[in-house]
Design a protein around this motif. Structure first.
Motif, PDB file in Angstrom:
ATOM      1  N   UNK A  62       0.846  -1.195   0.000  1.00 11.63           N
ATOM      2  CA  UNK A  62       0.000   0.000   0.000  1.00 11.63           C
ATOM      3  C   UNK A  62       0.880   1.244   0.000  1.00 11.63           C
ATOM      4  N   UNK A  63       0.568   2.186  -0.868  1.00 13.59           N
ATOM      5  CA  UNK A  63       1.207   3.501  -0.855  1.00 13.59           C
ATOM      6  C   UNK A  63       0.261   4.470  -0.156  1.00 13.59           C
ATOM      7  N   UNK A  64       0.768   5.192   0.850  1.00  8.33           N
ATOM      8  CA  UNK A  64      -0.037   6.165   1.583  1.00  8.33           C
ATOM      9  C   UNK A  64       0.422   7.555   1.170  1.00  8.33           C
ATOM     10  N   UNK A  65      -0.540   8.399   0.806  1.00  8.71           N
ATOM     11  CA  UNK A  65      -0.240   9.710   0.230  1.00  8.71           C
ATOM     12  C   UNK A  65      -0.898  10.795   1.078  1.00  8.71           C
ATOM     13  N   UNK A  66      -0.123  11.817   1.424  1.00 12.90           N
ATOM     14  CA  UNK A  66      -0.631  12.945   2.190  1.00 12.90           C
ATOM     15  C   UNK A  66      -0.487  14.221   1.361  1.00 12.90           C
ATOM     16  N   UNK A  67      -1.532  14.626   0.641  1.00 13.59           N
ATOM     17  CA  UNK A  67      -1.444  15.853  -0.156  1.00 13.59           C
ATOM     18  C   UNK A  67      -1.591  17.104   0.734  1.00 13.59           C
ATOM     19  N   UNK A  68      -1.164  18.242   0.195  1.00 13.80           N
ATOM     20  CA  UNK A  68      -1.273  19.518   0.895  1.00 13.80           C
ATOM     21  C   UNK A  68      -2.294  20.414   0.211  1.00 13.80           C
ATOM     22  N   UNK A  69      -3.255  20.906   0.961  1.00 13.10           N
ATOM     23  CA  UNK A  69      -4.171  21.900   0.435  1.00 13.10           C
ATOM     24  C   UNK A  69      -3.502  23.263   0.383  1.00 13.10           C
ATOM     25  N   UNK A  70      -3.900  24.107  -0.552  1.00 11.67           N
ATOM     26  CA  UNK A  70      -3.352  25.459  -0.623  1.00 11.67           C
ATOM     27  C   UNK A  70      -3.829  26.261   0.585  1.00 11.67           C
ATOM     28  N   UNK A  71      -2.873  26.922   1.242  1.00  8.89           N
ATOM     29  CA  UNK A  71      -3.166  27.708   2.452  1.00  8.89           C
ATOM     30  C   UNK A  71      -3.841  26.858   3.521  1.00  8.89           C
ATOM     31  N   UNK A  72      -3.474  25.570   3.527  1.00 12.74           N
ATOM     32  CA  UNK A  72      -3.928  24.624   4.555  1.00 12.74           C
ATOM     33  C   UNK A  72      -5.440  24.399   4.546  1.00 12.74           C
ATOM     34  N   UNK A  73      -6.045  24.535   3.358  1.00 11.82           N
ATOM     35  CA  UNK A  73      -7.479  24.285   3.238  1.00 11.82           C
ATOM     36  C   UNK A  73      -7.773  23.561   1.935  1.00 11.82           C
ATOM     37  N   UNK A  74      -8.941  22.928   1.900  1.00 12.57           N
ATOM     38  CA  UNK A  74      -9.432  22.309   0.673  1.00 12.57           C
ATOM     39  C   UNK A  74     -10.675  23.048   0.190  1.00 12.57           C
ATOM     40  N   UNK A  75     -10.785  23.198  -1.094  1.00 16.61           N
ATOM     41  CA  UNK A  75     -11.994  23.780  -1.673  1.00 16.61           C
ATOM     42  C   UNK A  75     -13.003  22.668  -1.892  1.00 16.61           C
ATOM     43  N   UNK A  76     -13.945  22.564  -0.971  1.00 19.49           N
ATOM     44  CA  UNK A  76     -14.923  21.480  -1.050  1.00 19.49           C
ATOM     45  C   UNK A  76     -16.259  21.940  -1.634  1.00 19.49           C
ATOM     46  N   UNK A  77     -16.397  23.256  -1.904  1.00 22.40           N
ATOM     47  CA  UNK A  77     -17.726  23.700  -2.330  1.00 22.40           C
ATOM     48  C   UNK A  77     -17.752  24.903  -3.264  1.00 22.40           C
ATOM     49  N   UNK A  78     -16.608  25.474  -3.622  1.00 16.34           N
ATOM     50  CA  UNK A  78     -16.631  26.681  -4.447  1.00 16.34           C
ATOM     51  C   UNK A  78     -16.299  26.353  -5.900  1.00 16.34           C
ATOM     52  N   UNK A  79     -17.277  26.468  -6.791  1.00 13.51           N
ATOM     53  CA  UNK A  79     -17.022  26.219  -8.205  1.00 13.51           C
ATOM     54  C   UNK A  79     -16.605  27.510  -8.905  1.00 13.51           C
ATOM     55  N   UNK A  80     -16.220  27.368 -10.167  1.00 18.17           N
ATOM     56  CA  UNK A  80     -16.068  28.547 -11.009  1.00 18.17           C
ATOM     57  C   UNK A  80     -14.679  29.132 -11.070  1.00 18.17           C
ATOM     58  N   UNK A  81     -14.566  30.198 -11.854  1.00 24.20           N
ATOM     59  CA  UNK A  81     -13.300  30.864 -12.134  1.00 24.20           C
ATOM     60  C   UNK A  81     -12.691  31.443 -10.855  1.00 24.20           C
TER      61      UNK A  81
END
Length: 278
Positions: A62-81
């Protein structure tokens, strides 16, 4: 080791954990992507969970991966430009590991804000995933999330503490609902939603897991939504548990609430997704 890929003209980083020599000898059979919460990084959620996910990589398959969100956050709901396209980032990661290891299962587990992103990924890029786990996150209030739902059923595991005061077990906006405000789905409602999405119509079954003395005032109930070959949905309700990633190696800081010892999230993942077993 820390690595990076380019997505939409931006450099995105992630930490990759494998048991090097064993992985080469046995070949990677699955990839687990761990999404951190708000104000965390891949490395900090790794420590927050007591390095417990790393143990899934110990056998080398198993490979375990820890990605980094920009500015320590994930965009879970904002669409668009102008909005950070974290769906594209995770899709690119899945493609990257499929190119590296072949068509192996890719599973996403997200904590808190990472769990919110995992909910979005299940809807928007299900074909790139083998399944998902959501820890300390629920579906948002109606209108709080715009999803391009591909309507592809996936197995989903959830873990949530009833003593979680950051993302209440009773649902987003639970405290405001006491004053007449609108509340989002509870953890149980969220599990029911995914069960219905998987076309499961059978009644769920529940069992209280064996209690360990070191778990103190916490306990864990496992509720299973299952029906034939349809992708299952499991909900681990941690009674008295806080806003934590349950593990048996490190307790979270006091303000996050209690960390039960009756369940380890990594071990529960390996039970729910057999491909993660060593």
């Amino acid at each position: 080791m820390k690595q990076e890929i380019q997505v939409g003209g931006r450099k995105r980083t992630f930490l990759l954990i494998t048991n090097g020599q064993a992985a080469v000898a046995q070949r990677i059979a699955a990839v687990l992507i761990v999404l951190h919460g708000s104000n965390q990084t891949g490395q900090s959620v790794r420590a927050f969970a007591g390095n417990s996910f790393d143990r899934l990589a110990a056998a080398g398959r198993v490979a375990v991966v820890y990605p980094d969100g920009l500015k320590k956050r994930w965009n879970h709901n904002k669409p668009g430009h102008g909005a950070t396209d974290d769906v594209a980032f995770l899709a690119a990661l899945a493609d990257h590991f499929h190119a590296s290891f072949g068509p192996v299962p890719v599973i996403v587990v997200g904590f808190s804000n990472g769990g919110q992103l995992a909910i979005r990924l299940v809807h928007e890029i299900p074909a790139k995933l083998h399944g998902a786990a959501i820890v300390g996150a629920t579906l948002p209030r109606p209108g709080g999330l715009v999803l391009a739902d591909k309507s592809l059923p996936l197995p989903v595991m959830l873990v949530h503490g009833t003593g979680d005061f950051v993302v209440p077990y009773g649902g987003e906006g639970w405290f405001a609902s006491l004053l007449g405000g609108r509340r989002g789905p509870s953890a149980f409602d969220t599990a029911k939603y995914f069960a219905a999405r998987n076309n499961i119509t059978a009644e769920p079954t529940s069992v209280v897991l064996p209690h360990r003395r070191e778990s103190g005032k916490t306990s864990v109930t496992l509720t299973r939504f299952e029906q034939g070959p349809r992708p299952p949905v499991w909900l681990y309700t941690v009674v008295g548990g806080g806003h934590v990633v349950p593990n048996r190696h490190r307790k979270a800081i006091f303000v996050a609430g209690r960390t039960t010892q009756d369940i380890g999230t990594a071990e529960a993942l390996a039970e729910f997704f057999p491909v993660l077993r060593g």
